[in-house]
Motif scaffolding. Structure first.
Motif, PDB file in Angstrom:
ATOM      1  N   PRO A 179       0.804  -1.226   0.000  1.00  0.00           N
ATOM      2  CA  PRO A 179       0.000   0.000   0.000  1.00  0.00           C
ATOM      3  C   PRO A 179       0.833   1.271   0.000  1.00  0.00           C
ATOM      4  O   PRO A 179       0.316   2.350  -0.258  1.00  0.00           O
ATOM      5  CB  PRO A 179      -0.818  -0.124   1.287  1.00  0.00           C
ATOM      6  N   GLN A 180       2.120   1.157   0.328  1.00  0.00           N
ATOM      7  CA  GLN A 180       3.028   2.294   0.337  1.00  0.00           C
ATOM      8  C   GLN A 180       4.313   1.907  -0.385  1.00  0.00           C
ATOM      9  O   GLN A 180       4.618   0.715  -0.533  1.00  0.00           O
ATOM     10  CB  GLN A 180       3.353   2.713   1.779  1.00  0.00           C
ATOM     11  N   PRO A 181       5.103   2.894  -0.844  1.00  0.00           N
ATOM     12  CA  PRO A 181       6.380   2.576  -1.498  1.00  0.00           C
ATOM     13  C   PRO A 181       7.315   1.830  -0.554  1.00  0.00           C
ATOM     14  O   PRO A 181       7.285   2.019   0.666  1.00  0.00           O
ATOM     15  CB  PRO A 181       6.952   3.959  -1.854  1.00  0.00           C
ATOM     16  N   ILE A 182       8.134   0.999  -1.110  1.00  0.00           N
ATOM     17  CA  ILE A 182       9.113   0.244  -0.322  1.00  0.00           C
ATOM     18  C   ILE A 182      10.213   1.188   0.172  1.00  0.00           C
ATOM     19  O   ILE A 182      10.756   1.987  -0.591  1.00  0.00           O
ATOM     20  CB  ILE A 182       9.695  -0.901  -1.165  1.00  0.00           C
ATOM     21  N   ALA A 183      10.514   1.082   1.450  1.00  0.00           N
ATOM     22  CA  ALA A 183      11.533   1.937   2.070  1.00  0.00           C
ATOM     23  C   ALA A 183      12.900   1.261   2.145  1.00  0.00           C
ATOM     24  O   ALA A 183      13.869   1.877   2.585  1.00  0.00           O
ATOM     25  CB  ALA A 183      11.085   2.336   3.481  1.00  0.00           C
ATOM     26  N   THR A 184      12.985   0.029   1.712  1.00  0.00           N
ATOM     27  CA  THR A 184      14.225  -0.742   1.798  1.00  0.00           C
ATOM     28  C   THR A 184      15.338  -0.085   0.995  1.00  0.00           C
ATOM     29  O   THR A 184      15.146   0.283  -0.161  1.00  0.00           O
ATOM     30  CB  THR A 184      14.006  -2.169   1.271  1.00  0.00           C
TER      31      THR A 184
END
Length: 235
Positions: A182-187
């Motif tokens: 649901p949100q962009p990946i922060a990895t």
């Protein structure tokens, strides 16, 4: 600021500062922070870019991943077929600051992570990444995982070579484009600066402390999800 679980649940296990009974009485519940619903493994695509030397002549390979408290990460990957060893430790900062007390301050550059030794003929680097994104942690949380807050709990991949970097970078792009989260990946995919094993009391923590409140609430559900969503990889 440090997570409320850090000086309570985690240091309680390390140094006996408080009892698990206090946590069970309400401190754990008060520290829980709502998190995004994790994506189901069935919704995640397999990596489109794979390592070209999978198997090959290499009997074992290593992968270093970070995604919140290393207790749960270690527990998940210890149950993946083809993985021969998982070690908790610190990655991303200088070796001189790679100890729990310093890393817990959140200003060393280190992340709590795990070093996975695996047989690439039995499990691929791409498969390890799929487990990492699907059940081991929430890759959309920035500098935290649930109640644990700080850059030391960030989601990060530390490639051991250009091949791993290529696979990891491409998979993050693929997952973002797929819209399964649901949100962009922060990895982040970070530069390899070595890996320092954590203190002995952090090794195999979940297996040795199965009734610890933090383990019951945060770590065991991850292992259960691995078994349910990756039955072919679970052991």
């Amino acid at each position: 600021m440090p997570s409320p679980l850090q000086p309570l649940a985690r240091r309680a296990a390390a140094g006996g500062l408080i009892t698990a009974g206090l946590l069970a009485a309400g401190l754990l519940a008060a520290a829980v922070v709502p998190r995004l619903q994790a994506a189901s493994a069935k919704d995640l695509p397999d990596p489109a870019v794979v390592e070209t030397s999978a198997g090959g002549s290499t009997a074992t390979a290593t992968a270093v991943l970070a995604g919140g408290c290393f207790w749960g990460m270690e527990a998940v990957f210890e149950h993946v077929k083809g993985v021969t060893e998982v070690v908790t430790g610190y990655a991303g900062g200088p070796a001189a600051t790679a100890d729990y007390e310093q890393v817990s301050n959140g200003n060393t550059g280190h992340a709590e992570g795990i070093r996975i030794t695996y047989d690439p003929a039995k499990v691929s680097y791409g498969q390890l990444l799929k487990v990492f994104f699907a059940v081991a942690h929430d890759p959309t949380e920035l500098n935290r995982q649930g109640p644990d807050v700080g850059s030391q709990y960030r989601s990060a991949i530390f490639p051991a070579d250009p091949e791993q970097r290529r696979v990891a970078t491409a998979y993050i792009v693929q997952l973002n484009r797929s819209g399964v989260f649901p949100q962009p990946i922060a990895t982040t995919v970070e530069t390899w600066r070595g890996f320092t094993p954590a203190e002995a009391y952090h090794q195999d923590f979940v297996a040795r402390n199965p009734t610890h409140p933090y383990v019951v609430f945060h770590d065991k559900p991850k292992v259960a999800r691995l078994e349910a969503e990756f039955p072919g990889l679970y052991r």
